[in-house]
Design an enzyme around this catalytic site. Structure first.
Site, PDB file in Angstrom:
ATOM      1  N   LYS A  53       0.847  -1.203   0.000  1.00 38.10           N
ATOM      2  CA  LYS A  53       0.000   0.000   0.000  1.00 38.10           C
ATOM      3  C   LYS A  53       0.881   1.251   0.000  1.00 38.10           C
ATOM      4  O   LYS A  53       0.635   2.216  -0.725  1.00 38.10           O
ATOM      5  CB  LYS A  53      -0.936  -0.005   1.226  1.00 38.10           C
ATOM      6  CG  LYS A  53      -2.045  -1.053   1.128  1.00 38.10           C
ATOM      7  CD  LYS A  53      -2.816  -1.221   2.444  1.00 38.10           C
ATOM      8  CE  LYS A  53      -3.818  -2.384   2.324  1.00 38.10           C
ATOM      9  NZ  LYS A  53      -4.523  -2.697   3.586  1.00 38.10           N
ATOM     10  N   GLN A  97      -4.702  -1.498   9.970  1.00 41.84           N
ATOM     11  CA  GLN A  97      -4.591  -2.813   9.326  1.00 41.84           C
ATOM     12  C   GLN A  97      -5.167  -3.908  10.232  1.00 41.84           C
ATOM     13  O   GLN A  97      -4.835  -3.991  11.418  1.00 41.84           O
ATOM     14  CB  GLN A  97      -3.120  -3.102   8.973  1.00 41.84           C
ATOM     15  CG  GLN A  97      -2.913  -4.381   8.179  1.00 41.84           C
ATOM     16  CD  GLN A  97      -3.522  -4.365   6.773  1.00 41.84           C
ATOM     17  OE1 GLN A  97      -3.645  -3.310   6.155  1.00 41.84           O
ATOM     18  NE2 GLN A  97      -3.924  -5.510   6.276  1.00 41.84           N
ATOM     19  N   ASP A 120     -11.124   2.845   4.480  1.00 47.73           N
ATOM     20  CA  ASP A 120     -11.447   1.420   4.378  1.00 47.73           C
ATOM     21  C   ASP A 120     -12.961   1.215   4.247  1.00 47.73           C
ATOM     22  O   ASP A 120     -13.404   0.130   3.878  1.00 47.73           O
ATOM     23  CB  ASP A 120     -10.995   0.688   5.664  1.00 47.73           C
ATOM     24  CG  ASP A 120      -9.671  -0.041   5.488  1.00 47.73           C
ATOM     25  OD1 ASP A 120      -9.410  -0.520   4.377  1.00 47.73           O
ATOM     26  OD2 ASP A 120      -8.916  -0.121   6.474  1.00 47.73           O
TER      27      ASP A 120
HETATM   28  N1  GUN Z   1      -6.886  -6.770   6.376  1.00 48.01           N
HETATM   29  C1  GUN Z   1      -7.223  -7.500   5.301  1.00 48.01           C
HETATM   30  N2  GUN Z   1      -7.806  -6.719   4.364  1.00 48.01           N
HETATM   31  C2  GUN Z   1      -7.832  -5.467   4.869  1.00 48.01           C
HETATM   32  C3  GUN Z   1      -8.300  -4.216   4.372  1.00 48.01           C
HETATM   33  O1  GUN Z   1      -8.842  -4.089   3.260  1.00 48.01           O
HETATM   34  N3  GUN Z   1      -8.131  -3.161   5.206  1.00 48.01           N
HETATM   35  C4  GUN Z   1      -7.569  -3.271   6.434  1.00 48.01           C
HETATM   36  N4  GUN Z   1      -7.476  -2.175   7.181  1.00 48.01           N
HETATM   37  N5  GUN Z   1      -7.133  -4.407   6.919  1.00 48.01           N
HETATM   38  C5  GUN Z   1      -7.264  -5.501   6.144  1.00 48.01           C
END
Ligand code: GUN
Length: 294
Positions: A53, A97, A120
């Site tokens: 990311k 996350q 998110d």
């Molecule tokens: N863990 C797995 N997928 C995601 C996501 O799309 N966002 C976040 N914050 N954590 C994750």
């Protein structure tokens, strides 16, 4: 004839090229979209996701700050960090996350994030807006899947879509989005889960089959209707002493077995993953635009 491969990387690149124009427009107003990613603990897969990311942000000119905290971090400390990020004008998007260490309740933390920085789309306020049909931010993976289906001309409109998995990050929000009366949605949706009596029977009826339950190679050829489109959301690490890393990655779909039956299929990696990141960037740029009233 083998299925057409759906190239998530190429579609994500198109999304990012569109975003670059919006970033240039914001730049003229002295605004640089900024994303803070908070990573607590040492889950190896999460570290890889966050690194990807961060790289993607840097590549298109989004400011990125990764805040790594030890697994022992308390809920209070994390709350304070989130409050600081909520108050910063250079940070437009905040990502916590998942998974967090088990002593921290994830929803408690999501509730602390300013809903207008919740890129998110996990905050209940954003989930509610989405469900009622007027979203602010759509969750990145479901959003990426919709975008991907549109890009390959496989609109879910009027189709039977079967989603395997009812998680809060993918299955549940994706079902809500696909049933909306929106362009590129308007599907008839079935969600299968551990309580479903006949998963094979349900899956077999799908024009579009979406696997998001986190079980390696769960979807076999007998579950796939001839000519179906398959979207594989799974990213599973399967132990493999022969590989240098000690594991290999595979999806929730038995790719080789389903290749001859489907008309189109996403690979793992290189399918849904790049789309999730592209839509995270999309939401971050959107958050910056909202904050500057563009
Ligand atoms: N863990 C797995 N997928 C995601 C996501 O799309 N966002 C976040 N914050 N954590 C994750």
């Amino acid at each position: 004839m083998p299925a057409k491969l759906i190239d998530g990387k190429a579609i994500a690149k198109d999304v990012k090229n569109e975003l670059k124009k919006q970033i240039a427009e914001l730049d003229k107003k002295g605004i640089r979209p900024g994303l803070a990613a908070v990573l607590v603990g040492d889950d190896p897969a999460s570290h890889v996701y966050v690194r990807n990311k961060e790289r993607a942000c840097k590549k298109i000119g989004v400011y990125s700050e990764v805040i790594k905290k030890p697994a022992e971090t308390t809920a209070e400390e994390l709350s304070e960090l989130i409050a600081d990020l909520n108050n910063r004008s250079d940070i437009h998007g905040i990502l916590i996350q998942s998974p967090l260490p088990s002593h921290i309740n994830e929803m408690d933390m999501i509730l602390k994030v300013d809903p207008l920085k919740d890129v998110d789309g996990f905050h209940p306020l954003n989930a509610g807006h989405m469900m009622l049909g007027s979203p602010i931010f759509l969750p990145c993976t479901p959003f990426g899947i919709i975008r991907m289906l549109d890009a390959i001309g496989a609109s879910p409109r009027g189709k039977k879509v079967v989603i395997l998995g009812r998680g809060n990050i993918v299955g549940k929000p994706l079902a809500v989005i696909l049933m909306q009366k929106w362009e590129g949605c308007n599907a008839t949706v079935t969600v299968c889960h551990t309580g479903t009596a006949d998963i094979i029977g349900e899956a077999k009826q799908a024009d579009i089959l979406i696997a998001a339950m986190g079980r390696p190679k769960f979807v076999t050829a007998e579950m796939v209707k001839e000519g179906a489109t398959i979207i594989d959301v799974g990213v599973n690490r399967v132990e493999d002493p022969k590989s240098a890393k000690g594991y290999y990655l595979c999806g929730d779909v038995d790719f080789d077995a389903c290749l001859e039956k489907a008309s189109a299929i996403t690979p793992v990696p290189g399918g849904v993953g790049p789309m999730t990141i592209a839509m995270l960037l999309y939401n971050t740029v959107r958050a910056a635009r909202i904050s500057s009233s563009i």
